[in-house]
Design a protein around this motif. Structure first.
Motif, PDB file in Angstrom:
ATOM      1  N   ASP A 117       0.834  -1.208   0.000  1.00  0.00           N
ATOM      2  CA  ASP A 117       0.000   0.000   0.000  1.00  0.00           C
ATOM      3  C   ASP A 117       0.870   1.260   0.000  1.00  0.00           C
ATOM      4  OD1 ASP A 117      -3.056   0.686   0.518  1.00  0.00           O
ATOM      5  OD2 ASP A 117      -1.824   2.175   1.574  1.00  0.00           O
ATOM      6  N   HIS A 118       0.328   2.316  -0.611  1.00  0.00           N
ATOM      7  CA  HIS A 118       1.087   3.568  -0.680  1.00  0.00           C
ATOM      8  C   HIS A 118       1.270   4.204   0.693  1.00  0.00           C
ATOM      9  CE1 HIS A 118       2.615   7.328  -2.234  1.00  0.00           C
ATOM     10  NE2 HIS A 118       1.665   7.993  -1.598  1.00  0.00           N
ATOM     11  N   ASP A 119       0.302   4.057   1.583  1.00  0.00           N
ATOM     12  CA  ASP A 119       0.387   4.662   2.910  1.00  0.00           C
ATOM     13  C   ASP A 119       1.307   3.825   3.796  1.00  0.00           C
ATOM     14  OD1 ASP A 119      -0.338   5.323   5.739  1.00  0.00           O
ATOM     15  OD2 ASP A 119      -1.707   6.691   4.753  1.00  0.00           O
ATOM     16  N   ARG A 120       2.364   4.430   4.302  1.00  0.00           N
ATOM     17  CA  ARG A 120       3.338   3.683   5.081  1.00  0.00           C
ATOM     18  C   ARG A 120       2.765   3.203   6.404  1.00  0.00           C
ATOM     19  NH1 ARG A 120       7.510   8.615   6.604  1.00  0.00           N
ATOM     20  NH2 ARG A 120       6.093   9.822   7.913  1.00  0.00           N
ATOM     21  N   ARG A 121       1.789   3.934   6.953  1.00  0.00           N
ATOM     22  CA  ARG A 121       1.169   3.490   8.210  1.00  0.00           C
ATOM     23  C   ARG A 121       0.416   2.186   8.004  1.00  0.00           C
ATOM     24  NH1 ARG A 121      -2.581   8.330   9.550  1.00  0.00           N
ATOM     25  NH2 ARG A 121      -2.988   7.967   7.341  1.00  0.00           N
ATOM     26  N   VAL A 122      -0.230   2.063   6.840  1.00  0.00           N
ATOM     27  CA  VAL A 122      -0.966   0.827   6.533  1.00  0.00           C
ATOM     28  C   VAL A 122       0.013  -0.337   6.410  1.00  0.00           C
ATOM     29  CG1 VAL A 122      -2.432  -0.316   4.830  1.00  0.00           C
ATOM     30  CG2 VAL A 122      -2.858   2.068   5.441  1.00  0.00           C
ATOM     31  N   ARG A 123       1.159  -0.084   5.758  1.00  0.00           N
ATOM     32  CA  ARG A 123       2.135  -1.168   5.590  1.00  0.00           C
ATOM     33  C   ARG A 123       2.681  -1.613   6.949  1.00  0.00           C
ATOM     34  NH1 ARG A 123       4.307   2.467   1.860  1.00  0.00           N
ATOM     35  NH2 ARG A 123       6.358   2.460   2.870  1.00  0.00           N
ATOM     36  N   GLU A 124       2.985  -0.668   7.800  1.00  0.00           N
ATOM     37  CA  GLU A 124       3.499  -1.036   9.128  1.00  0.00           C
ATOM     38  C   GLU A 124       2.443  -1.790   9.930  1.00  0.00           C
ATOM     39  OE1 GLU A 124       5.326   1.086  13.158  1.00  0.00           O
ATOM     40  OE2 GLU A 124       4.567   2.309  11.510  1.00  0.00           O
ATOM     41  N   ALA A 125       1.210  -1.280   9.922  1.00  0.00           N
ATOM     42  CA  ALA A 125       0.144  -1.947  10.671  1.00  0.00           C
ATOM     43  C   ALA A 125      -0.138  -3.332  10.116  1.00  0.00           C
ATOM     44  CB  ALA A 125      -1.119  -1.089  10.651  1.00  0.00           C
ATOM     45  N   THR A 126       0.027  -3.515   8.792  1.00  0.00           N
ATOM     46  CA  THR A 126      -0.197  -4.830   8.175  1.00  0.00           C
ATOM     47  C   THR A 126       0.778  -5.858   8.735  1.00  0.00           C
ATOM     48  OG1 THR A 126      -1.011  -3.814   6.135  1.00  0.00           O
ATOM     49  CG2 THR A 126      -0.205  -6.086   5.998  1.00  0.00           C
ATOM     50  N   GLN A 127       2.051  -5.473   8.851  1.00  0.00           N
ATOM     51  CA  GLN A 127       3.046  -6.415   9.381  1.00  0.00           C
ATOM     52  C   GLN A 127       2.796  -6.702  10.858  1.00  0.00           C
ATOM     53  OE1 GLN A 127       4.681  -7.671   6.990  1.00  0.00           O
ATOM     54  NE2 GLN A 127       4.050  -6.072   5.546  1.00  0.00           N
ATOM     55  N   ASP A 205       2.113   1.949 -14.257  1.00  0.00           N
ATOM     56  CA  ASP A 205       0.700   1.907 -14.646  1.00  0.00           C
ATOM     57  C   ASP A 205       0.085   0.536 -14.450  1.00  0.00           C
ATOM     58  OD1 ASP A 205       0.810   4.554 -15.334  1.00  0.00           O
ATOM     59  OD2 ASP A 205       1.280   4.177 -17.449  1.00  0.00           O
ATOM     60  N   THR A 206       0.871  -0.535 -14.558  1.00  0.00           N
ATOM     61  CA  THR A 206       0.309  -1.863 -14.318  1.00  0.00           C
ATOM     62  C   THR A 206       0.186  -2.149 -12.821  1.00  0.00           C
ATOM     63  OG1 THR A 206       2.511  -2.859 -14.401  1.00  0.00           O
ATOM     64  CG2 THR A 206       1.273  -2.737 -16.464  1.00  0.00           C
ATOM     65  N   LEU A 207       0.999  -1.487 -12.041  1.00  0.00           N
ATOM     66  CA  LEU A 207       0.975  -1.728 -10.599  1.00  0.00           C
ATOM     67  C   LEU A 207      -0.203  -1.026  -9.937  1.00  0.00           C
ATOM     68  CD1 LEU A 207       2.662  -3.153  -8.400  1.00  0.00           C
ATOM     69  CD2 LEU A 207       3.848  -0.991  -8.031  1.00  0.00           C
ATOM     70  N   SER A 208      -0.612   0.143 -10.448  1.00  0.00           N
ATOM     71  CA  SER A 208      -1.714   0.913  -9.884  1.00  0.00           C
ATOM     72  C   SER A 208      -2.637   1.351 -11.007  1.00  0.00           C
ATOM     73  CB  SER A 208      -1.193   2.157  -9.141  1.00  0.00           C
ATOM     74  OG  SER A 208      -0.253   1.791  -8.151  1.00  0.00           O
ATOM     75  N   ASP A 209      -3.878   1.606 -10.682  1.00  0.00           N
ATOM     76  CA  ASP A 209      -4.884   2.003 -11.662  1.00  0.00           C
ATOM     77  C   ASP A 209      -4.631   3.453 -12.090  1.00  0.00           C
ATOM     78  OD1 ASP A 209      -7.022   2.381 -13.243  1.00  0.00           O
ATOM     79  OD2 ASP A 209      -8.543   2.193 -11.672  1.00  0.00           O
ATOM     80  N   GLU A 217       1.791   9.407  -7.156  1.00  0.00           N
ATOM     81  CA  GLU A 217       1.647   8.289  -6.218  1.00  0.00           C
ATOM     82  C   GLU A 217       1.995   6.975  -6.895  1.00  0.00           C
ATOM     83  OE1 GLU A 217      -1.951   6.157  -3.711  1.00  0.00           O
ATOM     84  OE2 GLU A 217      -1.975   8.350  -3.980  1.00  0.00           O
ATOM     85  N   ARG A 218       1.614   6.818  -8.179  1.00  0.00           N
ATOM     86  CA  ARG A 218       1.943   5.588  -8.904  1.00  0.00           C
ATOM     87  C   ARG A 218       3.457   5.433  -9.042  1.00  0.00           C
ATOM     88  NH1 ARG A 218      -1.710   7.581 -12.735  1.00  0.00           N
ATOM     89  NH2 ARG A 218      -0.125   7.474 -14.378  1.00  0.00           N
ATOM     90  N   GLU A 219       4.137   6.539  -9.403  1.00  0.00           N
ATOM     91  CA  GLU A 219       5.582   6.482  -9.567  1.00  0.00           C
ATOM     92  C   GLU A 219       6.282   6.169  -8.242  1.00  0.00           C
ATOM     93  OE1 GLU A 219       7.642   6.612 -12.091  1.00  0.00           O
ATOM     94  OE2 GLU A 219       6.028   6.728 -13.570  1.00  0.00           O
ATOM     95  N   ALA A 220       5.803   6.791  -7.158  1.00  0.00           N
ATOM     96  CA  ALA A 220       6.423   6.551  -5.852  1.00  0.00           C
ATOM     97  C   ALA A 220       6.273   5.093  -5.436  1.00  0.00           C
ATOM     98  CB  ALA A 220       5.806   7.474  -4.803  1.00  0.00           C
ATOM     99  N   LYS A 221       5.094   4.529  -5.690  1.00  0.00           N
ATOM    100  CA  LYS A 221       4.861   3.131  -5.326  1.00  0.00           C
ATOM    101  C   LYS A 221       5.746   2.206  -6.161  1.00  0.00           C
ATOM    102  CE  LYS A 221       1.149  -0.263  -4.761  1.00  0.00           C
ATOM    103  NZ  LYS A 221      -0.306  -0.499  -4.854  1.00  0.00           N
ATOM    104  N   TYR A 222       5.895   2.519  -7.444  1.00  0.00           N
ATOM    105  CA  TYR A 222       6.712   1.679  -8.319  1.00  0.00           C
ATOM    106  C   TYR A 222       8.190   1.763  -7.930  1.00  0.00           C
ATOM    107  CZ  TYR A 222       8.840  -0.116 -12.605  1.00  0.00           C
ATOM    108  OH  TYR A 222       9.581  -0.827 -13.509  1.00  0.00           O
TER     109      TYR A 222
END
Length: 1424
Positions: A117-127, A205-209, A217-222
């Motif tokens: 996920d783009h939001d780092r808080r979500v990624r940390e909470a996921t782990q 573009d394939t990683l995010s809609d 945001e797409r570039e940062a995630k990639y």
């Protein structure tokens, strides 16, 4: 299309259902529908939890709450996902494992999505949530590992460190360290597939809609996914065993064969480039055969990027460079080193690594050691370019600004230079040419540059040069001995010419001379150089140890890591250094003696400090016999020290110690110093002693001189001269002695205060003589009044003595020191306004502080005050008085140790006093206790309100220590002490009664915190048959202190009153539960509660006594009570008890107040009080002592002025205490118990009725009415839907109530004789209220104000609650026609079973008793 109420098609007995439709599709096609928008997969990969209610064979496995949370995880909103993940983790932790296991089939795809996920808080909470899931399901996760592991290892390489850390923690939770390689090996193919897809197939573009996600945001995630995937690939290679790496060889080869992979070396994002080079380095180390297969691409990607200076990229890039050079033998065939690599490296080195020298330059030595001959030919040009570039980097901006950057460049330069010299050690022409280039063209110019650069001088360059020379000296015995001997000669010749060039100039720069001295000093003693944090260093000692001179193998540099060796191994052994120093010293003396150059004299001092050798002094003195005469070295220095225009002498004092170093014995050193003592000024002697004290070696050399008679007698004489001049007043400033005052007094102070090995610096006999002289001078100054200005003299003596007492342990063992302390205390005790010594009080303050510290061990003897003499008690009393003054006037001069001494001594003194209460008859003991209590009061006042700007200057923990430790310790001793005094001295009329102690202890206890009263440590004391709901500690306090209200000692009565007054507001809280139980009792008409039994016992005991005392005085008369008599004591205790009771009553809530007032009515306690009050209050309660004009314009009375119950009240004021206290009690009764006083007044006979009415109307009503109006105006209490205003001129209060369409205004009019007369409630405006209801509400308000014992605001609050309940639907009691009862404020609770109407319990009781029937007042049916 078809509503719910529409007729269904024939045969369709059930409504349409999407669940059944999904079930039908599943049966027909074997496919369970997934979420809309995610497609339907027929593979074995688990899907999301179905949104439809069909597919019962899957859906029933997932708990409903989990199903809801998992659906929330598919939302786009980051906050929603974050809360959902956190909720999922909490549910995994709380739910049973069987329930959590049902989630596992759907977790892999969810995890793979939200872990990116783009939001780092979500990624940390996921782990973190994943960790909780692992803890719950444990081994049951195994079947789903292959679907998770790829993204799990990517998450462990997340660019957001907390998320990566959380993923690693989850991984360690799932697998111990020894099982982690096995787990990765199990999933290696799936992991590599995920990484391959991310690196070679995925795009932004394939990683995010693209339609819903912004481009940024797409570039940062990639970019984050690329970085994490590359790091995950490295992690996979490192963790799996070698056999598994070989099994993945074909798969990895496919990845490396793709051009997109190698393009990451030029990626625009530094993080991606850095991760790529980390992967390349790992591949070279762990799978070199794969890199060799792609050698052309690998070498181009790495070596051609050598100039990448990004801080993220450079460290992994150079790791990859070194691995490429080691792994691929023909790496230089794939790139052009002369055009594509080395020019980029030279530019990078010239810029100092762009601020990354600490990361770049340590790689230079292994880099050049791996370069083959074809790259470095011609060698001379290569070396010139390399060293020119790297040395030029020292001038870069970052290297100049950062010592660590500069040090890294220096280390790399010297390491590479030493390596190349070793490689080219020999006598061949090419080798000799290389040696000349390295030394003459590179090393010596670098030294020349450093001599004018302070930053390079303070760096490691000189130490590195010294280590290189030591290494060469060691190699002069091997096969290459000739080469290294020649190198040493060439170097020293070059260095000598360089240094001579700087010294042989009259206008040479001081920094250059200091640089030369620093270089020579480090060469002489490299161990004193401050070394960097480096556990190992590179030494080229392989060949030396073997005694061989062959060239080292071409593959690796001949280096050896060794620990630092001893001083002998690290110092130069040859005579070249000393010869150079002697040459420079001889040349330097020419400029010193002939041209009087101050710069060269400073340089000479630096040389002598580093080389205190006879050979150097021999050169300076030009002695013919080859050995300088004894003391002649010092004579040379004395000549310069005696120069009148000499300003700074510090460096010359260093030369004195250098000369002492040349002496053959300690006796010679002492003779030299004795000679200097007779020749030099006091300022120079002070500097010599200061430097000796700062260095153990110097101190040992001076010990004989310091303890000797020459210095000691001169110091005694100096002290006598200073004191003699001071006693004559202010001497002439031209006096030679006073012109040296800036050095003379500090010298005396240093000689007295400095210690070595717990011994005085100078001889003990001379210390005592100096102290005796100072004491005699102070004694003489104390008796002089017209001898001029003594302040400077006394101030100097105080400063000297202060340093002495603060530094010397056991100083009071000297008789002269003890006499000096006492004299200073006497001096400071003089009246400052009448003495010429007033200005020295501040100077003596610090001295007295130090004296207190010295005297602190002596205070322990006062363990029993009864056995202490007056003289033993006088000193601590004087110290207490001084500390009181200090806390009030100069608290900031106290340091941390002073505060510790003050507070601990105060507590120790108090503990001693509490253990010696039987000796309080002694006036000296009384003075001791009173002074101690006064110190406690001053400290408490100080900490309660710290003066502005003082708090920042106090020790940081002082306030907290006072609050947390000392306050409790003080009052836990004072409270039992006060209780103990009347036990030890039961007769207060006896002359030995310690009344002063009672006053002092009582004043100190007036500051006791409420918490320490409620948690007191008094011995338990309970009374039989005493009903109480109070805690034991509070009941003990009341039973212990209550009887003391009647003790015949006015200060004790008032002290007890002040303490009990603090806890009275806390007592009603304990009666809440019992009051609630009684209010629900159906059999009791009106429940009542007794106020505290201990107080009521005092009232009961004194009522009869007061009746006997005041029975002969009519109501309205005035009984004169003799102050301090037994009657006065009894009346005072009675009135104080009532003051406490009124405070208790005021703090009680309205429900309890009703029950307390009922108890007072039943016991007629208030009835008796009011009769006594009208015998004790004067007919005219005017405040005595008012001026006539003020009494007529603004008369003051006992009702307008507050009562002061001070323990220090004088006898002449005591006659007014009882009348004023009686007026205060009457005022409090009218204010807090108006309904009861009104009831009593109405029940009195006509004469008493009239007296009370006139007195109250004339003196009390106006004051009380004004206070009531003012309290309404200033009240911060707010009511919903009601506003309250007051008019002081008309004595009216207007209450306006509005809710919806209803508006009510009531006007409350206070009578002239308020509160005796009835309060009238008049009608204001009203809207939307029936007349009958309006009259009922007016009657209710009038009833509340008349019957409740409280203020007008409290009455209005009750009335508003009644109206609110009415609007909330609570029906009125059909007996009193009110929702809230008029006296006990209860709601209608007793319901008739027939008509269901509810009544107040008190109303029903009154109805049953008055009608003698048990029927419902409304329906007349029997009331059950």
């Amino acid at each position: 299309m078809g509503g719910k109420n529409k007729q269904r098609t024939k045969g369709n007995v059930r409504p349409s259902s999407s669940g059944r439709a999904a079930d039908l599709l599943a049966r027909e096609s074997g496919v369970i529908p997934g979420f809309v928008g995610f497609g339907i997969s027929t593979s074995n990969e688990p899907g999301y939890v179905p949104a439809v209610h069909g597919a019962e064979e899957i859906d029933h496995l997932v708990d409903a709450d989990f199903r809801l949370v998992l659906r929330k995880l598919s939302k786009r909103d980051a906050v929603t996902k974050l809360k959902a993940v956190q909720e999922f983790g909490a549910m995994c932790q709380e739910r049973e494992s069987d329930i959590v296991k049902g989630v596992l089939p759907y977790w892999p795809r969810i995890y793979c999505k939200i872990s990116l996920d783009h939001d780092r808080r979500v990624r940390e909470a996921t782990q973190q949530a994943f960790e909780q899931l692992i803890l719950k399901v444990k081994r049951n996760l195994a079947p789903y590992l292959k679907g998770i592991m790829g993204h799990w290892i990517i998450a462990q390489c997340d660019t957001y460190s907390p998320a990566a850390s959380a993923a690693s923690v989850a991984f360690q939770t799932a697998f111990p360290l020894n099982k982690q390689p096995e787990a990765l090996s199990f999933c290696k193919d799936e992991v590599l597939n995920v990484l391959q897809d991310n690196l070679l197939k995925e795009t932004a573009d394939t990683l995010s809609d693209p339609q819903s996600i912004p481009e940024e945001e797409r570039e940062a995630k990639y970019m984050r996914l690329l970085t994490s995937s590359l790091l995950a690939l490295k992690r996979l290679l490192v963790m799996i065993p070698q056999t598994d790496r070989e099994a993945l060889g074909e798969h990895l080869a496919h990845v490396l064969s793709q051009g997109k992979f190698w393009k990451y070396s030029k990626h625009k994002t530094p993080q991606v480039r850095g991760a790529f080079f980390e992967v390349v380095a790992a591949l070279c180390e762990l799978a070199p055969q794969l890199v060799e297969a792609e050698a052309a691409r690998a070498c181009s990607a790495v070596l051609l990027s050598i100039d990448d200076a990004d801080p993220v990229v450079l460290p992994p890039l150079w790791e990859a460079v070194l691995h490429i050079l080691s792994s691929i033998e023909d790496c230089w065939t794939h790139v052009n080193a002369r055009k594509g690599v080395l020019p980029k490296l030279w530019v990078l080195l010239k810029e100092g690594g762009h601020g990354l020298a600490t990361a770049l330059h340590p790689n230079m030595l292994p880099f050049i050691s791996k370069l083959p001959a074809e790259v470095t030919e011609p060698k001379l040009d290569f070396c010139r370019s390399f060293f020119t570039s790297i040395i030029q980097g020292l001038s870069s901006e970052r290297a100049v600004a950062s010592p660590s950057e500069c040090a890294a460049i220096v280390f790399a330069t010297m390491e590479c230079l030493r390596f190349l010299l070793l490689q080219n050690a020999g006598e061949e022409p090419e080798q000799r040419a290389m040696q000349t280039v390295l030394i003459s063209e590179q090393l010596l110019p670098l030294i020349d540059k450093s001599l004018g650069n302070p930053a390079l001088q303070s760096g490691p360059l000189f130490l590195q040069i010294t280590e290189m020379l030591v290494s060469w000296e060691k190699r002069t015995t091997g096969n290459d001995a000739k080469t290294f001997q020649r190198l040493l000669v060439d170097f020293w010749d070059g260095l000598g010419s360089l240094c001579v060039g700087y010294v042989d100039q009259e206008q040479t720069e001081q920094v250059a001379l200091e640089g030369v001295a620093s270089l020579l000093q480090i060469m002489q003693n490299p161990c004193k150089q401050v070394k960097r944090k480096k556990s190992v260093k590179i030494c080229f000692s392989d060949q030396e140890a073997k005694g061989q001179g062959e060239d080292p193998p071409s593959g690796t540099p001949p280096t050896e890591l060794s620990e630092s060796q001893g001083k002998q191994d690290s110092s130069l052994r040859s005579s070249h250094l000393l010869e150079l120093v002697c040459q420079l010293a001889e040349l330097n003396m020419v400029y010193v003696c002939e041209r009087n150059s101050e710069r060269h004299l400073h340089f000479l001092a630096l040389l002598l400090r580093a080389f205190p050798k006879p050979q150097v002094f021999q050169v300076l003195l030009k002695s013919e016999d080859g050995k300088p005469e004894q003391g002649l070295e010092a004579e040379l220095v004395v000549m310069w020290l005696r120069q009148d225009d000499r300003q700074g002498t510090d460096f010359l004092v260093d030369m004195v110690f250098s000369a002492l170093h040349c002496c053959n014995s300690k006796g010679e050193q002492t003779l030299v110093l004795n000679h200097l003592t007779m020749s030099l000024k006091w300022g120079v002697i002070l500097q010599i002693i200061q430097k000796a004290c700062a260095d153990a070696g110097y101190l040992e050399a001076c010990r004989g001189w310091l303890k000797g008679s020459v210095l000691g007698e001169r110091l005694v004489g100096l002290a006598g001269e200073l004191c003699a001049f001071g006693l004559k007043g202010s001497p002439s400033l031209s006096s030679p002695l006073m012109s040296q005052n800036s050095h003379s007094w500090p010298l005396i102070s240093l000689a007295l205060s400095q210690q070595s090995n717990n011994e005085s610096l100078i001889g003990k006999v001379y210390v005592e003589q100096i102290i005796e002289r100072l004491h005699a001078t102070l004694t003489e100054a104390k008796g002089m009044s017209d001898a001029g200005n003594m302040e400077p003299l006394v101030s100097f003596i105080c400063d000297v003595a202060s340093n002495f007492f603060s530094s010397v342990k056991g100083c009071l063992l000297l008789a002269a020191a003890e006499e000096l302390v006492l004299t200073i205390f006497q001096l400071c005790a003089l009246d400052q306004t009448l003495t010429h010594l007033s200005g020295v009080y501040g100077s003596a303050t610090c001295l007295k502080l130090q004296a207190c510290d010295c005297l602190s061990p002596c205070l322990s003897i006062l363990s029993d005050l009864g056995k202490a003499s007056a003289a033993e008690l006088a000193l601590p009393v004087e110290m207490m008085c001084f500390l009181c003054w200090l806390v009030d006037h100069s608290p900031t001069v106290l340091g941390s140790t002073h505060w510790d001494f003050l507070l601990c001594s105060m507590l120790a003194w108090l503990e001693t006093a509490s253990e010696s209460s039987g000796a309080f008859w002694n006036p000296w003991v009384q003075q001791f206790v009173c002074a101690n209590c006064e110190l406690i009061v001053r400290l408490t006042d100080f900490f309660i309100a710290l003066p502005a700007g003082v708090a920042e200057q106090l020790p940081s923990e002082l306030s907290s220590e006072w609050q947390e430790f000392f306050v409790e310790g003080i009052h836990n001793l004072l409270l039992p002490l006060l209780v103990k005094i009347p036990v030890e001295f039961p007769e207060p009329d006896e002359p030995l009664f310690p009344m002063a102690v009672v006053v002092a202890v009582g004043n100190a206890l007036s500051y006791i915190p409420i918490q320490l009263l409620t948690q007191n440590k008094l011995p338990a004391r309970f009374v039989a048959d005493q009903n109480s709901s109070l805690p034991d500690a509070l009941q003990t306090l009341l039973n212990t202190l209550g009887p003391l209200l009647l003790f015949k000692a006015r200060p004790l009565q008032l002290a007890v009153y002040h303490m009990l007054h603090k806890i009275m507001p806390l007592l009603p809280e304990s009666d809440r539960e019992s009051a609630t139980a009684k209010s629900e009792d159906e059999d009791e008409e009106e429940p009542c509660l007794s106020p505290p039994a201990a107080i009521m016992t005092i009232l009961t005991a004194t009522e009869e006594l007061l009746e006997n005392i005041l029975g002969g005085v009519q109501v309205g008369g005035f009984a004169v009570v003799q102050p301090l008599s037994m009657e006065h004591c009894c009346i005072l205790g009675y009135l104080l008890a009532w003051k406490l009771l009124l405070t208790f009553f005021k703090a009680a809530p309205s429900q309890l107040r009703v029950q307390y007032s009922l108890h007072l009515r039943k016991t007629r306690a208030l009835h008796k009080l009011l009769l006594h009050l009208f015998r004790l209050m004067p007919e005219n309660p005017a405040l005595p002592g008012q001026p006539t004009e003020m009494a007529s314009k603004d008369p003051k009375s006992f009702f307008t002025e507050n009562l002061s119950l001070s323990l220090h009240r004088e006898y002449k004021h005591c006659c007014h205490t009882v009348p004023h206290l009686a007026c205060s009690v009457y005022y409090g009764a009218l204010k807090d118990l108006p309904a009861m006083v009104r009831l009593w007044w109405n029940s009195q006979e006509k004469r008493v009725f009239s007296i009370v009415d006139k007195f109250t109307s004339k003196y009390v009503s106006s004051v009380l009415s004004l206070q009531e109006i003012t309290s309404v105006q200033s009240s911060t209490q707010t009511f919903e839907n009601m506003t309250v205003k007051a008019r002081s001129a008309t004595r009216e209060v207007i209450a306006t109530y509005s809710v919806d369409d209803i508006f009510i205004e009531l006007v409350i009019q206070l009578p002239q004789n308020y509160p005796l007369g009835s309060i009238s409630v008049e009608s204001g405006r009203r809207v939307g209220v029936a007349v009958q209801q309006w009259r009922n509400w007016m009657l209710q308000l009038s009833t509340y104000l008349t019957n409740q014992n409280g203020s007008i605001m409290e009455g209005l609050s009750l009335w508003k609650n009644n109206v609110d309940k009415r609007f909330e639907g609570v029906e009125d009691c059909m007996i009193c026609f009110s929702v809230i009862h008029g006296s006990n404020y209860s709601l209608p609770k007793k319901a008739c079973r027939t008509c269901k109407k509810k009544f107040h319990s008190a109303c029903l009781y009154k109805w049953f008793t008055s009608s003698n029937k048990s029927t419902c007042p409304l329906c007349r049916e029997t009331f059950f």
